[in-house]
Design a protein around this motif. Structure first.
Motif, mmCIF file in Angstrom:
data_model
loop_
_atom_site.group_PDB
_atom_site.id
_atom_site.type_symbol
_atom_site.label_atom_id
_atom_site.label_comp_id
_atom_site.label_asym_id
_atom_site.label_seq_id
_atom_site.Cartn_x
_atom_site.Cartn_y
_atom_site.Cartn_z
ATOM 1 N N VAL A 193 0.937 -1.123 0.576
ATOM 2 C CA VAL A 193 0.167 0.284 -0.385
ATOM 3 C C VAL A 193 0.811 1.526 -0.385
ATOM 4 O O VAL A 193 1.752 0.988 0.306
ATOM 5 C CB VAL A 193 -1.508 -0.137 1.147
ATOM 6 C CG1 VAL A 193 -1.800 -1.239 0.963
ATOM 7 C CG2 VAL A 193 0.001 -0.259 2.537
ATOM 8 N N GLN A 206 1.065 5.381 1.526
ATOM 9 C CA GLN A 206 0.678 5.401 2.715
ATOM 10 C C GLN A 206 0.846 6.832 2.890
ATOM 11 O O GLN A 206 1.454 7.864 2.135
ATOM 12 C CB GLN A 206 1.960 5.064 3.887
ATOM 13 C CG GLN A 206 1.167 5.141 5.062
ATOM 14 C CD GLN A 206 2.261 4.299 6.169
ATOM 15 O OE1 GLN A 206 2.721 3.007 5.591
ATOM 16 N NE2 GLN A 206 2.020 4.398 8.096
ATOM 17 N N PRO A 223 -9.192 -2.167 -0.306
ATOM 18 C CA PRO A 223 -8.332 -2.146 1.186
ATOM 19 C C PRO A 223 -7.663 -1.048 2.107
ATOM 20 O O PRO A 223 -6.686 -0.612 2.251
ATOM 21 C CB PRO A 223 -7.062 -2.756 0.022
ATOM 22 C CG PRO A 223 -7.333 -2.236 -1.378
ATOM 23 C CD PRO A 223 -8.500 -2.109 -1.445
ATOM 24 N N LEU A 224 -8.788 0.008 1.629
ATOM 25 C CA LEU A 224 -8.708 1.481 2.330
ATOM 26 C C LEU A 224 -8.599 0.841 4.009
ATOM 27 O O LEU A 224 -9.465 0.079 4.708
ATOM 28 C CB LEU A 224 -9.188 2.411 2.035
ATOM 29 C CG LEU A 224 -9.300 3.458 2.813
ATOM 30 C CD1 LEU A 224 -8.339 4.457 1.464
ATOM 31 C CD2 LEU A 224 -10.018 4.137 3.227
ATOM 32 N N ARG A 259 -4.109 4.076 4.465
ATOM 33 C CA ARG A 259 -3.045 3.105 2.957
ATOM 34 C C ARG A 259 -4.403 2.479 1.952
ATOM 35 O O ARG A 259 -5.627 2.188 2.529
ATOM 36 C CB ARG A 259 -2.732 2.429 4.220
ATOM 37 C CG ARG A 259 -2.056 2.627 5.122
ATOM 38 C CD ARG A 259 -0.672 1.964 6.384
ATOM 39 N NE ARG A 259 -0.486 2.183 7.210
ATOM 40 C CZ ARG A 259 0.618 1.750 7.951
ATOM 41 N NH1 ARG A 259 1.020 0.887 7.657
ATOM 42 N NH2 ARG A 259 0.887 2.255 8.908
ATOM 43 N N HIS A 260 -3.646 2.701 0.438
ATOM 44 C CA HIS A 260 -4.464 1.899 -0.200
ATOM 45 C C HIS A 260 -3.653 1.050 -1.068
ATOM 46 O O HIS A 260 -2.316 1.913 -0.972
ATOM 47 C CB HIS A 260 -5.152 2.970 -0.828
ATOM 48 C CG HIS A 260 -6.403 2.688 -1.357
ATOM 49 N ND1 HIS A 260 -6.390 1.620 -2.487
ATOM 50 C CD2 HIS A 260 -8.042 1.874 -1.729
ATOM 51 C CE1 HIS A 260 -8.286 1.270 -2.738
ATOM 52 N NE2 HIS A 260 -8.833 1.224 -2.253
ATOM 53 N N SER A 261 -3.878 0.330 -1.991
ATOM 54 C CA SER A 261 -2.714 0.064 -2.945
ATOM 55 C C SER A 261 -2.928 0.667 -4.015
ATOM 56 O O SER A 261 -1.938 0.132 -4.959
ATOM 57 C CB SER A 261 -3.380 -1.572 -2.752
ATOM 58 O OG SER A 261 -4.800 -1.942 -3.002
ATOM 59 N N GLU A 262 -3.893 0.724 -4.560
ATOM 60 C CA GLU A 262 -4.095 2.054 -5.476
ATOM 61 C C GLU A 262 -4.239 3.968 -4.773
ATOM 62 O O GLU A 262 -4.801 4.159 -4.253
ATOM 63 C CB GLU A 262 -5.506 1.595 -5.933
ATOM 64 C CG GLU A 262 -5.916 0.849 -6.886
ATOM 65 C CD GLU A 262 -5.166 0.013 -7.442
ATOM 66 O OE1 GLU A 262 -4.895 1.054 -8.654
ATOM 67 O OE2 GLU A 262 -5.185 -0.879 -7.797
ATOM 68 N N LEU A 287 -6.439 6.339 -3.096
ATOM 69 C CA LEU A 287 -5.563 6.646 -1.848
ATOM 70 C C LEU A 287 -5.774 8.289 -1.838
ATOM 71 O O LEU A 287 -6.139 8.807 -0.594
ATOM 72 C CB LEU A 287 -4.387 6.087 -1.981
ATOM 73 C CG LEU A 287 -3.058 7.032 -1.107
ATOM 74 C CD1 LEU A 287 -3.827 6.457 0.860
ATOM 75 C CD2 LEU A 287 -1.846 6.598 -0.715
ATOM 76 N N PRO A 341 2.110 3.860 -3.367
ATOM 77 C CA PRO A 341 1.632 2.725 -2.944
ATOM 78 C C PRO A 341 2.777 1.993 -5.069
ATOM 79 O O PRO A 341 3.054 2.414 -5.709
ATOM 80 C CB PRO A 341 0.298 1.949 -4.159
ATOM 81 C CG PRO A 341 -0.143 3.486 -3.529
ATOM 82 C CD PRO A 341 0.536 4.484 -4.116
ATOM 83 N N VAL A 392 -3.063 -7.633 -0.432
ATOM 84 C CA VAL A 392 -1.877 -6.382 -0.535
ATOM 85 C C VAL A 392 -2.188 -6.596 1.150
ATOM 86 O O VAL A 392 -1.821 -6.883 2.038
ATOM 87 C CB VAL A 392 -3.772 -5.390 -0.605
ATOM 88 C CG1 VAL A 392 -2.243 -3.655 -0.034
ATOM 89 C CG2 VAL A 392 -4.081 -5.115 -1.598
ATOM 90 N N GLY A 397 -0.457 -4.415 3.761
ATOM 91 C CA GLY A 397 -0.783 -2.725 4.490
ATOM 92 C C GLY A 397 0.078 -2.639 5.344
ATOM 93 O O GLY A 397 0.062 -1.352 5.397
#
Lengths: 424, 424
Positions: free
Chosen positions: B223, B225, B271-272, B300-303, B307, B339, B365, B367
């Motif tokens: 992720v 951040q 995944p937020l 946090r997010h993977s995109e 994010l 990310p 993902v 985190g």
């Protein structure tokens, strides 16, 4: 009402107030904690000044200082007025001190102007009200009203581990005999049954009078107060790797509780107030979901039943939020005082006095506790407020103008005249 | 896929892991902070063990330790695998160490079983990832990837005021030359352009694999951040004398903000994740309305776009709440990482390996941040997770079972075989 025009000497009171501020530990503002050298010096100074204006001076076993202007009808009960000499750490010039300085000035003025009263008038400088050194409040007025049994002197210690008993001995006070306090009606010491009325003049410590440009607050009641400590337990976990749906976030739960506290307090309306002033998060690390939160609840209302109802509602609500979120909750009661209504007859006299003196006034509730609440269940009791600038107290910023202080002094003096000089 | 059956020696890895835990400062769990004696001893121990299993050992200017199994096609880029040797204070046995011990065991096994690889295989023990001693993270992998210019060694000091430069000198490392790090493709030191792929095996530090009874996590992305510090200013006032309608209660405002943070994070969905882990109240006294609250936001997010969108929304929302309540608000950005998507091709290979080894797996993902995110923009990068008991890490409670660790070791070993032994 039958009172003459009262013009008490403001300058005398302001000078006395200024002299009192000298008795302070170093640091900003005034710091005068119970049974410290500066406290002893302040009480000694007041005794000397009371004697100088012709009052009969004595102290009791906990260090309250009294100055009496003896009435001609010695069989009648005493009219007592005053406030407390102690302060918080880095407090202001007016909280407590104003009520003492004004009372002394009023007695001096009344004696000079009108001679001996019918009923005895007494000024009191209570030893302690704030609870700033020892974890105990109203030690002075509580003692006078039989609230303490004397064991408190051994049970309570300050932050340095010094017990009240030791601190009292250093001031020449014999705490061993406190427990045996005689109940002499001559008021020489101990619990007193000889008080016919108690009147306290104090700064508001709030913003209501200033906001409404009112000179005098006629206090109808001192609020009852509940204080709780709430512990909410969740699960501390990694803030990055724990999905939102798998959390027991103690702080998120507490946030919901505080929103509900504020909402329901607003819905209930004045004079209810509800506050969370202290909150601690554990482990309190940016990337860890809070596992535990401790917070305080301070809830006040002038009506016992309203206070009780709100507390029942909010505690049930907090429990419900915790249960729904899978959080643990533990609520401990730390304080529970009942509301103290002031004497309605005296409130009426105060309204008449304000009108005759041309002072604007309003009826109000005291959201803060005061020595007067200890007297209210035992004798007719009245409280008079004057405005505090920006509502600030317990701070070196504390300020009321000479004009505001003078208005309060004149109202107090007129009430004392009414109580001590007029036939019933 | 063409891999033979891989049965890497679990006992060898577990023994190595156990030996590594000995290098710790006193106290619960493992405490091995950057450039401390225990850190130096751990890196020296690993060099000795790498040499013993036939790897060519060297260190670079920041103290990363490498062990190379030289490939026959020396013109091809290196396959790098490993993790970090440092820990948090009172950390566990597995975070970082597992990735190093497994990598060494894998290289030893591959060399013994399949002889010399085509492409060189290297294990790395990064000097630092956690940021627990100095206010800097990824010093080891960041240095390798050209993220630092060397001035950091002078600019950063630990809690005792010791700069990284001084701490490095005490470990025999010449920080003065860090800034001139040569970019030799032989990898002898400095920023490296010779890495063909990076693979990191790590414990999950979360609860997803355990909750779903899955043995292997195939990480799709680490992720991005954002971390903020939010300061909310109201007016400290007396909790008893200030009516609810006349308050600027900083904590009541923050409570509303946190409820909205949680609500909107749940609405956005995985995944937020969004967390307030730290919160401080001033003056933090039961009978005083809070005048100021400081709190952290960790989002946090993977995109990257998701994010960004969430952060824009929540910051605007916090501002709106503050304005409506007459509170001041000041938001400072403390961290902003984008990310890091893992290599899709390598993810596919990992899925095939799990299937052929009979290990359950899921795509997920990360985190938490990892050294791998520094490599992802520069070379094909893969991360493999194994379960953490109760999702706990950064604690002496950190635990993954020998079976879980073995499954991860075998997947890592198979991937390294695929990358280093097979013709493209």
């Amino acid at each position: 009402m039958n009172a003459p025009i009262i013009q008490a000497p403001t300058i005398e009171m302001l000078k006395l107030l200024e002299e009192m501020t000298a008795f302070s530990a170093p640091g900003p503002g005034v710091t005068r904690l119970l049974y410290t050298p500066e406290w002893s010096q302040a009480q000694a100074f007041l005794q000397e000044r009371m004697a100088r204006i012709g009052l009969e001076v004595r102290t009791d076993k906990v260090g309250n200082v009294y100055g009496r202007l003896k009435g001609s009808k010695s069989e009648e009960k005493v009219i007592l007025t005053g406030s407390h000499i102690d302060t918080v750490v880095n407090g202001g010039d007016y909280d407590g001190s104003y009520g003492i300085a004004a009372a002394m000035t009023a007695l001096h003025y009344l004696q000079r102007t009108f001679g001996q009263p019918l009923r005895s008038l007494e000024v009191v400088s209570f030893c302690e009200e704030e609870g700033s050194r020892f974890p105990l409040t109203y030690w002075g007025s509580g003692y006078v009203n039989g609230m303490y049994n004397g064991s408190e002197a051994e049970d309570n210690a300050d932050a340095d581990g010094i017990t009240m008993k030791t601190a009292m001995a250093e001031c020449g006070l014999e705490s061993d005999t406190v427990v045996d306090a005689d109940k002499d009606t001559d008021g020489s010491s101990g619990v007193r049954d000889d008080i016919g009325a108690f009147v306290e003049l104090h700064i508001e410590q709030g913003i209501l009078l200033e906001k409404t440009s009112t000179e005098i607050g006629v206090v109808q009641a001192i609020v009852g107060q509940r204080r709780y400590v709430v512990k909410v337990g969740g699960t501390a976990n990694h803030a990055g790797t724990t999905p939102m749906t798998m959390r027991q976030d103690a702080l998120a739960g507490v946030a919901e509780m505080l929103v509900e506290l504020e909402r329901s307090a607003a819905e209930t309306g004045a004079p209810l107030v509800a506050t969370t002033g202290r909150l601690e998060v554990f482990p309190n690390t940016p990337n860890v979901i809070p596992g535990e939160v401790l917070f305080t609840l301070d809830i006040r209302h002038s009506e016992a039943i309203e206070l009780e109802n709100f507390c029942i509602y909010i505690l049930a609500t907090l429990n419900g939020i915790a249960v729904r979120r899978g959080l643990e909750i533990d609520i401990t009661t730390r304080l529970n005082t009942i509301p103290a209504p002031m004497d309605l007859g005296l409130c009426g006299v105060l309204e008449d006095i304000c009108q005759s003196q041309g002072s604007s006034y309003c009826n109000m509730v005291s959201g803060a506790g005061h020595d007067a609440q200890l007297f209210a269940p035992r004798c007719p009791t009245a409280m008079i407020f004057v405005p505090s600038r920006n509502g600030i107290s317990h701070s070196p910023e504390e300020y009321s103008s000479p004009e505001q202080l003078a208005a309060g002094l004149n109202v107090l003096t007129a009430l004392l005249y009414d109580l001590a000089y007029l036939e019933n």
